[in-house]
Design an enzyme around this catalytic site. Structure first.
Site, PDB file in Angstrom:
ATOM      1  CB  CYS A 114      -1.198   0.362   0.712  1.00 32.64           C
ATOM      2  SG  CYS A 114      -2.281  -1.550   1.041  1.00 32.64           S
ATOM      3  CG  HIS A 259      -2.847   3.027   1.587  1.00 31.23           C
ATOM      4  ND1 HIS A 259      -3.332   2.509   0.907  1.00 31.23           N
ATOM      5  CD2 HIS A 259      -3.191   2.439   2.629  1.00 31.23           C
ATOM      6  CE1 HIS A 259      -4.090   1.419   0.325  1.00 31.23           C
ATOM      7  NE2 HIS A 259      -4.172   1.080   2.257  1.00 31.23           N
ATOM      8  CG  ASN A 289      -6.873  -1.182   0.526  1.00 36.33           C
ATOM      9  OD1 ASN A 289      -5.740  -1.111   0.210  1.00 36.33           O
ATOM     10  ND2 ASN A 289      -6.349  -1.784   1.906  1.00 36.33           N
TER      11      ASN A 289
HETATM   12  O1  UT7 Z   1      -3.709  -1.210   3.617  1.00 38.42           O
HETATM   13  C1  UT7 Z   1      -2.907  -2.084   4.404  1.00 38.42           C
HETATM   14  C2  UT7 Z   1      -2.983  -1.895   5.885  1.00 38.42           C
HETATM   15  N1  UT7 Z   1      -4.148  -1.916   6.260  1.00 38.42           N
HETATM   16  C3  UT7 Z   1      -4.959  -1.067   6.834  1.00 38.42           C
HETATM   17  O2  UT7 Z   1      -4.937   0.028   7.781  1.00 38.42           O
HETATM   18  C4  UT7 Z   1      -6.417  -2.168   7.370  1.00 38.42           C
HETATM   19  C5  UT7 Z   1      -5.715  -1.890   9.200  1.00 38.42           C
HETATM   20  N2  UT7 Z   1      -7.465  -2.246   9.809  1.00 38.42           N
HETATM   21  C6  UT7 Z   1      -8.612  -2.613  10.091  1.00 38.42           C
HETATM   22  O3  UT7 Z   1      -8.967  -1.835   9.140  1.00 38.42           O
HETATM   23  C7  UT7 Z   1      -9.464  -2.844  10.613  1.00 38.42           C
HETATM   24  O4  UT7 Z   1      -9.149  -3.854  11.602  1.00 38.42           O
HETATM   25  C8  UT7 Z   1     -10.224  -3.658   9.684  1.00 38.42           C
HETATM   26  C9  UT7 Z   1     -11.665  -3.450   8.758  1.00 38.42           C
HETATM   27  C10 UT7 Z   1      -9.737  -4.756   9.021  1.00 38.42           C
HETATM   28  C11 UT7 Z   1     -11.962  -5.226  11.336  1.00 38.42           C
HETATM   29  O5  UT7 Z   1     -12.503  -4.078  11.820  1.00 38.42           O
HETATM   30  P1  UT7 Z   1     -12.816  -4.102  13.301  1.00 38.42           P
HETATM   31  O6  UT7 Z   1     -12.985  -3.366  13.490  1.00 38.42           O
HETATM   32  O7  UT7 Z   1     -10.885  -4.439  13.803  1.00 38.42           O
HETATM   33  O8  UT7 Z   1     -12.264  -5.713  13.590  1.00 38.42           O
HETATM   34  P2  UT7 Z   1     -11.961  -6.877  13.833  1.00 38.42           P
HETATM   35  O9  UT7 Z   1     -10.947  -7.609  13.090  1.00 38.42           O
HETATM   36  O10 UT7 Z   1     -11.983  -6.952  15.319  1.00 38.42           O
HETATM   37  O11 UT7 Z   1     -13.487  -7.948  14.073  1.00 38.42           O
HETATM   38  C12 UT7 Z   1     -14.417  -7.903  14.867  1.00 38.42           C
HETATM   39  C13 UT7 Z   1     -15.984  -8.620  14.992  1.00 38.42           C
HETATM   40  C14 UT7 Z   1     -14.629 -10.171  14.267  1.00 38.42           C
HETATM   41  O12 UT7 Z   1     -15.895 -10.839  15.446  1.00 38.42           O
HETATM   42  P3  UT7 Z   1     -16.165 -11.341  17.201  1.00 38.42           P
HETATM   43  O13 UT7 Z   1     -14.421 -11.829  17.071  1.00 38.42           O
HETATM   44  O14 UT7 Z   1     -16.143  -9.782  17.401  1.00 38.42           O
HETATM   45  O15 UT7 Z   1     -17.133 -12.505  16.935  1.00 38.42           O
HETATM   46  C15 UT7 Z   1     -14.576 -10.939  12.982  1.00 38.42           C
HETATM   47  O16 UT7 Z   1     -15.011 -11.770  13.147  1.00 38.42           O
HETATM   48  O17 UT7 Z   1     -15.964  -8.841  12.985  1.00 38.42           O
HETATM   49  C16 UT7 Z   1     -16.279  -9.844  12.785  1.00 38.42           C
HETATM   50  N3  UT7 Z   1     -15.706 -10.069  11.344  1.00 38.42           N
HETATM   51  C17 UT7 Z   1     -16.725  -9.516   9.931  1.00 38.42           C
HETATM   52  N4  UT7 Z   1     -17.817  -9.712  10.595  1.00 38.42           N
HETATM   53  C18 UT7 Z   1     -18.878  -9.327   9.431  1.00 38.42           C
HETATM   54  C19 UT7 Z   1     -14.540  -9.747  10.931  1.00 38.42           C
HETATM   55  N5  UT7 Z   1     -14.721  -8.988   9.284  1.00 38.42           N
HETATM   56  C20 UT7 Z   1     -16.074  -8.851   9.242  1.00 38.42           C
HETATM   57  C21 UT7 Z   1     -16.767  -9.300   7.868  1.00 38.42           C
HETATM   58  N6  UT7 Z   1     -17.988  -9.175   8.135  1.00 38.42           N
HETATM   59  N7  UT7 Z   1     -16.555  -8.090   6.672  1.00 38.42           N
END
Ligand code: UT7
Length: 332
Positions: A114, A259, A289
């Protein structure tokens, strides 16, 4: 020493719009989750049969035209991508061939995920400053849809990515406009937190086989929370370095173009910088992204929307796999 400037810029995205509701049909996800956690409403995915170089080519042609030159005036081509047409050779020689460039100009790819577009800017800027080349074609382009798993298990990364391409022509500047500074950084502690391992020599003796695919090593894996934490720290840090280098205050900056990985990351960065949110360009809701392409796409759209103009100072920043991160200050 010559200062370099962006003399031509263009982008290209596929026509094929994939909404969050479309993803609800493929993955165990909801429109509400995607919008709340990332700010993404839709993204574009190429149709089957379209390779990365096909998507990038129209952007390259338009950027070359905008720069007022012909393909044969290009002295070097550098591509930033993690989704090249082939495992090897790189995509840059393919672009060289598709543009019909007859000279044996250098053409190579870099892998900085990225952050690639700002890494490219530094490479091009140094070529121009040294006087080695006059017209450099830089391309940030990714077809992330080819490494998305379109199944319920694919939701963790599958909902975040889209396809897109951006191209710029760098030339020596003959006025005040140009790239004021670039700063590139990396920290290999991030390797384990974001990436796709296969195909790769890690899997010696075969870079990819049925078992590697069965174990899903060809698909991206992300420790989202860890990456998020680092992104909101490193991008503002890199902006601070750019401001200091150029004796600027954040109020002197017309627009920050970061980004586009997550709307919440952009909001958190703006808050840390005391930057009014209107000065943080955001278009992630439209494209998701697009990895190496987010910044050139955002520059084009910000220009179309008159968010900045000639004489304004803008700052670019990015964070991604590696970890890699970077900033660039530009006087437009
Ligand atoms: O471009 C390169 C650099 N990348 C980034 O900068 C991305 C950085 N990270 C992020 O943007 C965020 O961490 C994400 C958007 C990837 C995820 O958001 P989050 O608020 O950190 O969610 P999480 O990964 O902690 O997941 C929360 C919950 C989990 O369920 P439990 O364990 O709380 O029951 C996941 O399993 O959301 C669940 N989950 C989803 N639910 C519905 C994960 N992906 C999904 C989904 N739909 N697509």
């Amino acid at each position: 020493m010559n200062k370099s400037k962006i003399a031509g810029i263009a982008f290209n995205v596929p026509d094929n719009v994939i909404t969050n509701h479309d993803l609800e049909e493929m993955m165990d996800t909801t429109d509400e989750w995607i919008q709340t956690r990332s700010g993404i409403k839709e993204r574009r995915w190429v149709k089957p049969g379209i390779a990365n170089s096909d998507l990038a080519l129209p952007a390259c042609k338009e950027a070359i035209q905008n720069a007022g030159i012909n393909p044969d005036d290009i002295d070097a081509i550098v591509v930033g991508t993690v989704t090249s047409d082939f495992n090897f050779p790189g995509m840059a020689p393919i672009i060289q061939q598709k543009l019909g460039i007859s000279g044996h100009v250098p053409a190579y790819d870099i892998s900085a995920a990225c952050s690639a577009f700002i890494y490219l800017l530094e490479i091009g800027d140094q070529y121009i400053k040294s006087g080695k080349y006059k017209n450099i074609l830089l391309i940030g382009s990714d077809i992330m849809s080819t490494i998305i798993e379109r199944t319920p298990e694919g939701r963790a990364t599958g909902v975040l990515f889209g396809d897109g391409s951006g191209a710029v022509v760098l030339q020596a500047s003959n006025d005040d406009s140009g790239i004021l500074s670039t700063h590139l950084f990396a920290d290999g502690k991030g390797v384990e937190h974001l990436g796709a391992k296969a195909p790769g020599s890690f899997f010696n003796p075969l870079r990819i086989d049925e078992q590697i695919v069965a174990d899903r090593h060809h698909l991206p894996v992300q420790n989202g929370r860890e990456v998020f934490k680092n992104a909101v720290k490193r991008m503002p840090e890199s902006i601070e370095v750019a401001l200091k280098e150029n004796n600027l205050h954040i109020d002197d900056v017309k627009l920050v173009i970061a980004h586009q990985a997550n709307r919440r990351i952009l909001e958190a960065c703006a808050k840390r910088m005391n930057l009014p949110i209107e000065k943080m360009f955001i278009n992630i809701h439209k494209y998701g992204n697009t990895t190496a392409a987010t910044i050139p796409i955002a520059i084009c759209e910000a220009l179309e929307q008159n968010k900045f103009a000639k004489g304004d100072t803008i700052i670019l920043t990015a964070f991604g796999a590696g970890y890699t991160w970077a900033s660039a200050a530009i006087r437009w």
